[in-house]
Design an enzyme around this catalytic site. Structure first.
Site, PDB file in Angstrom:
ATOM      1  N   ASN A  24       0.876  -1.038  -0.112  1.00 49.71           N
ATOM      2  CA  ASN A  24       0.120  -0.008  -0.011  1.00 49.71           C
ATOM      3  C   ASN A  24       0.883   1.201   0.058  1.00 49.71           C
ATOM      4  O   ASN A  24       1.418   1.451   0.804  1.00 49.71           O
ATOM      5  CB  ASN A  24      -0.741   0.032   1.318  1.00 49.71           C
ATOM      6  CG  ASN A  24      -1.656   1.208   1.482  1.00 49.71           C
ATOM      7  OD1 ASN A  24      -2.053   2.083   0.537  1.00 49.71           O
ATOM      8  ND2 ASN A  24      -2.491   1.508   2.417  1.00 49.71           N
ATOM      9  N   LYS A  42       0.087   4.226  -0.437  1.00 48.00           N
ATOM     10  CA  LYS A  42      -0.608   5.457   0.190  1.00 48.00           C
ATOM     11  C   LYS A  42      -0.322   6.560  -0.471  1.00 48.00           C
ATOM     12  O   LYS A  42      -0.333   6.502  -1.744  1.00 48.00           O
ATOM     13  CB  LYS A  42      -0.067   5.651   1.760  1.00 48.00           C
ATOM     14  CG  LYS A  42      -0.146   4.496   2.567  1.00 48.00           C
ATOM     15  CD  LYS A  42      -0.058   4.633   4.003  1.00 48.00           C
ATOM     16  CE  LYS A  42      -0.159   3.081   4.542  1.00 48.00           C
ATOM     17  NZ  LYS A  42      -0.115   3.172   6.292  1.00 48.00           N
ATOM     18  N   HIS A  76      -9.388   0.636   5.402  1.00 45.68           N
ATOM     19  CA  HIS A  76      -8.128   1.111   6.002  1.00 45.68           C
ATOM     20  C   HIS A  76      -8.451   2.059   6.923  1.00 45.68           C
ATOM     21  O   HIS A  76      -9.284   2.931   6.868  1.00 45.68           O
ATOM     22  CB  HIS A  76      -7.276   1.474   4.840  1.00 45.68           C
ATOM     23  CG  HIS A  76      -5.855   1.746   5.286  1.00 45.68           C
ATOM     24  ND1 HIS A  76      -5.501   2.562   6.195  1.00 45.68           N
ATOM     25  CD2 HIS A  76      -4.802   0.535   5.361  1.00 45.68           C
ATOM     26  CE1 HIS A  76      -3.936   2.266   6.560  1.00 45.68           C
ATOM     27  NE2 HIS A  76      -3.765   1.212   5.984  1.00 45.68           N
ATOM     28  N   GLU A 107      -6.697   4.472   7.962  1.00 47.24           N
ATOM     29  CA  GLU A 107      -6.446   6.228   7.748  1.00 47.24           C
ATOM     30  C   GLU A 107      -7.779   6.411   6.937  1.00 47.24           C
ATOM     31  O   GLU A 107      -8.088   7.436   7.180  1.00 47.24           O
ATOM     32  CB  GLU A 107      -5.491   6.093   6.836  1.00 47.24           C
ATOM     33  CG  GLU A 107      -3.992   5.830   7.676  1.00 47.24           C
ATOM     34  CD  GLU A 107      -3.112   5.371   6.859  1.00 47.24           C
ATOM     35  OE1 GLU A 107      -2.808   5.497   5.721  1.00 47.24           O
ATOM     36  OE2 GLU A 107      -1.836   4.677   7.530  1.00 47.24           O
ATOM     37  N   GLU A 155      -4.945  -5.317  10.576  1.00 46.98           N
ATOM     38  CA  GLU A 155      -4.062  -4.268  11.018  1.00 46.98           C
ATOM     39  C   GLU A 155      -4.484  -3.510  12.175  1.00 46.98           C
ATOM     40  O   GLU A 155      -5.089  -2.508  12.239  1.00 46.98           O
ATOM     41  CB  GLU A 155      -4.015  -3.372   9.832  1.00 46.98           C
ATOM     42  CG  GLU A 155      -3.745  -3.799   8.378  1.00 46.98           C
ATOM     43  CD  GLU A 155      -3.390  -2.703   7.432  1.00 46.98           C
ATOM     44  OE1 GLU A 155      -2.272  -3.011   6.889  1.00 46.98           O
ATOM     45  OE2 GLU A 155      -4.078  -1.891   7.234  1.00 46.98           O
ATOM     46  N   GLY A 188       2.694   1.918  10.789  1.00 43.68           N
ATOM     47  CA  GLY A 188       3.532   3.355  10.604  1.00 43.68           C
ATOM     48  C   GLY A 188       4.270   3.465  11.753  1.00 43.68           C
ATOM     49  O   GLY A 188       4.930   4.601  11.960  1.00 43.68           O
ATOM     50  N   SER A 201       3.496  -2.606  10.504  1.00 42.10           N
ATOM     51  CA  SER A 201       5.056  -2.456  10.457  1.00 42.10           C
ATOM     52  C   SER A 201       5.603  -3.771  10.323  1.00 42.10           C
ATOM     53  O   SER A 201       6.547  -4.508  10.814  1.00 42.10           O
ATOM     54  CB  SER A 201       5.403  -2.114  11.980  1.00 42.10           C
ATOM     55  OG  SER A 201       5.175  -0.534  12.331  1.00 42.10           O
TER      56      SER A 201
HETATM   57  P1  PGA Z   1       2.858   0.176   7.645  1.00 41.00           P
HETATM   58  O1  PGA Z   1       1.526   0.321   7.010  1.00 41.00           O
HETATM   59  O2  PGA Z   1       3.531  -1.247   7.117  1.00 41.00           O
HETATM   60  O3  PGA Z   1       3.635   1.267   7.105  1.00 41.00           O
HETATM   61  O4  PGA Z   1       2.831   0.040   9.234  1.00 41.00           O
HETATM   62  C1  PGA Z   1       0.571  -0.900   6.933  1.00 41.00           C
HETATM   63  C2  PGA Z   1      -0.611  -0.430   6.091  1.00 41.00           C
HETATM   64  O5  PGA Z   1      -1.100   0.853   6.671  1.00 41.00           O
HETATM   65  O6  PGA Z   1      -1.509  -0.885   5.571  1.00 41.00           O
END
Ligand code: PGA
Length: 246
Positions: free
Chosen positions: A9, A11, A92, A94, A164, A170, A210
């Site tokens: 992803n 983003k 997601h 976000e 997740e 992140g 992560s």
């Molecule tokens: P990350 O994000 O691997 O940077 O923690 C995962 C995601 O948001 O799908």
């Protein structure tokens, strides 16, 4: 046999040139047919990247659940379909957090996508305070019940689930393999209750948060973890390829 999937992803990162270069570098990797690789770039890049790409399935980070019309800034599934894009991300954290996508909104998006024949990676996961007060199973089950579990078994086969935990996204703080596998096993048991053993066993459940080239192998070795949804570590070809090979 469930599909093993590694999905990147991207983003809101990378300009078009960087995205093209990264895609090319990732495509040089050697992986077997037992793993499917997905990338979710910025929406506007999809058409540009689709033409050059052979080995990787591209998907959309977002769409709007209507055929067309006055929805400034949004993209329709039909517009994506013209570019050959079949897969979409829904739920997601976000999108939930910054764009107020509630369980009810996500249910609407999911239904729209499923009825249009799209395929979906549906994300769920709890925030830190829920993990700390111990109600994470209840929280995630509620997310799935309010947005996903009304689908019938045939429709569920269009869905991949991604767990997740928000506190791991992140942050560099991965869920331990035990924490991840425990939640994945729980999700699989809910799927078994609702849809029966065969359907539950056929649905891939990805871990995200992560996940990186250091921890992917251990996570992916767990019986209920069928791959990963990767943010930060998908922005570098070498780390993403290591994860794919894990
Ligand atoms: P990350 O994000 O691997 O940077 O923690 C995962 C995601 O948001 O799908």
């Amino acid at each position: 046999m469930r599909k093993r999937i590694v999905a990147g992803n991207w983003k809101m990162n990378l300009n078009l040139l960087q995205a093209k270069q990264l895609l090319e570098e990732i495509e040089k990797g050697n992986w077997g047919s037992e793993v499917e690789v997905f990338l979710f770039p910025s929406l506007f890049q999809l058409g540009h990247l689709q033409g050059t790409n052979q080995k990787i399935t591209l998907g959309a980070q977002n769409f709007y659940p209507a055929e067309k019309g006055a929805f400034t800034g949004e993209v329709a599934l039909d517009q994506l379909a013209v570019e050959g894009i079949q897969w979409v991300l829904i739920g997601h954290s976000e999108r939930r957090q910054y764009f107020n996508e509630t369980n009810a909104v996500l249910k609407t998006k999911l239904d729209y996508a499923i009825h249009q024949g799209s395929k979906v990676i549906f994300c769920c996961g709890e925030p830190l305070e829920i993990r700390e007060n111990g109600s994470h199973f209840k929280f995630v089950k509620n997310q799935l019940e309010e947005s996903l579990f009304h689908l019938n078994a045939a429709e569920m086969k269009q869905v991949v689930i991604a767990y997740e935990p928000i506190w791991a996204i992140g942050t560099g703080k991965t869920a331990s393999t035990e924490q991840a596998e425990e939640m994945h096993a729980e999700i699989r048991s809910w799927l078994t209750e609702k849809y029966g053993h065969d359907t539950a066993e056929s649905i891939s459940i990805l871990y995200g948060g992560s996940c990186n080239d250091q921890n992917a192998q251990e996570l992916f070795a767990c019986p209920n973890i069928d791959g990963g949804l990767i943010g930060g570590a998908s922005l570098k070809a070498d780390s993403f390829l290591t994860i794919i090979n894990a």
